[in-house]
Enzyme design. Sequence first.
Site, mmCIF file in Angstrom:
data_model
loop_
_atom_site.group_PDB
_atom_site.id
_atom_site.type_symbol
_atom_site.label_atom_id
_atom_site.label_comp_id
_atom_site.label_asym_id
_atom_site.label_seq_id
_atom_site.Cartn_x
_atom_site.Cartn_y
_atom_site.Cartn_z
ATOM 1 C CB SER A 48 -0.881 0.193 1.589
ATOM 2 O OG SER A 48 -1.775 -0.449 1.028
ATOM 3 C CE LYS A 74 -4.631 1.627 -0.291
ATOM 4 N NZ LYS A 74 -3.455 0.769 -0.087
ATOM 5 C CB SER A 112 -3.928 1.724 4.258
ATOM 6 O OG SER A 112 -3.270 1.140 2.798
ATOM 7 C CE LYS A 158 -0.765 4.379 3.288
ATOM 8 N NZ LYS A 158 -1.544 3.079 3.512
#
Length: 393
Positions: A59, A62, A114, A219
């Site tokens: 992820s 992203k 997320s 993140k």
Amino acid sequence: MRRTGALAIALALALAVIGPGLATAQGPRIEARAWALIDARTGAVLVSHAGKRHLPIASTTKLMTAYVALHELPLDRIVSAAPYQAEYGESLLGLRPGQRISVRDLLYGLILRSGNDAAYDLARAAAGSEARFVAQMNRYAAALGLADTHYANPIGLDQRGNYSSARDLATLTQRLLRTPAFARIAAARSAVLRSVKPRRRITTINELLRMAPWVTGVKTGHTFGALYVLVGSGRRKGVELISVAIGAPTDEDRFADNIALLDYGFALYHRRRPIRAGAALADPSIRYAGGRLPLRAARSVAVGIRPDQHLTVVVRAPQEVEGPIGRGAALGRATVLVDGLRAARVPLRAARTLPKASIVDRLRSFLDSDWIPVVIAACVILLGAILLRRLSR
């Protein structure tokens, strides 16, 4: 000869058992497959291992989804959530089909939770379809010089052609953190989604933000193919660093890896305060009234520098000022440079009120000026010319 060969085999077996957790001579002990640490101010790589290796990144994909959305969509735009077919275990913001939500709130859901559905809705809003959005992602990656990066989806699901490297993730994050809106989102422990009805409060799944007060993001990511991934950032000693760990074996390892990288990096810096609040950094002369007007730094500046870096302060201010000027008026700036790159900028403000020059001040200034002898000489020459002309007649 046999003994040497046996020692070499034993060493090779030992390295294979230790694996990626082997401590390097230039960095901390890290368990991830690949990792990197950079100075967010300059982009300098402080330490890395397999930093350009192509790996699935889960992820943290992203981050590019956010980068494209920030460039293609206004934050206040309202979009309708599309139906999203999630597989078991996917991270979701939990949007209902047709639910109206702002791009800003989708970005909070994208980074803090997320949310795969948030990524899908941002892609459709920015490009009309997921496929066209992925093409945009790759164009932006190429424009940023991310040579070890390619995207196949905006979410980070394990898919052939969706990969990046530790160095590229650090560079992308560096660019993102220069955007104040993203920096606020990345550093948020929680947020209220104000565009949805009823309003919702969400909290971050990035435990790094709770491990130290100086952490500023960024993140998380996890899939079976990528294992555990984390991009972190922190600010201490007047410097911001970005850490990346890809392919950590456990959830705990990725957080420990990033803390270890950041701690190692901050230990390389020492804090300097080149500008202190209220310090007079310029004193332009005052036109007509005479004297000087001190210009003082509006605030203090602290920066972190390594022993091999050079720090300079460049002051830009007028040589002469004229009233009226209010106390605190901005009349210049001081810029702090580290290795020639701007680290901070501070306005310079008038230390006192300066009234408009009076007629007496203007006359006194004129009489005291260097032009008086010139004007007298010109008048004498002119009068002499007039007298000669009359005498000649």
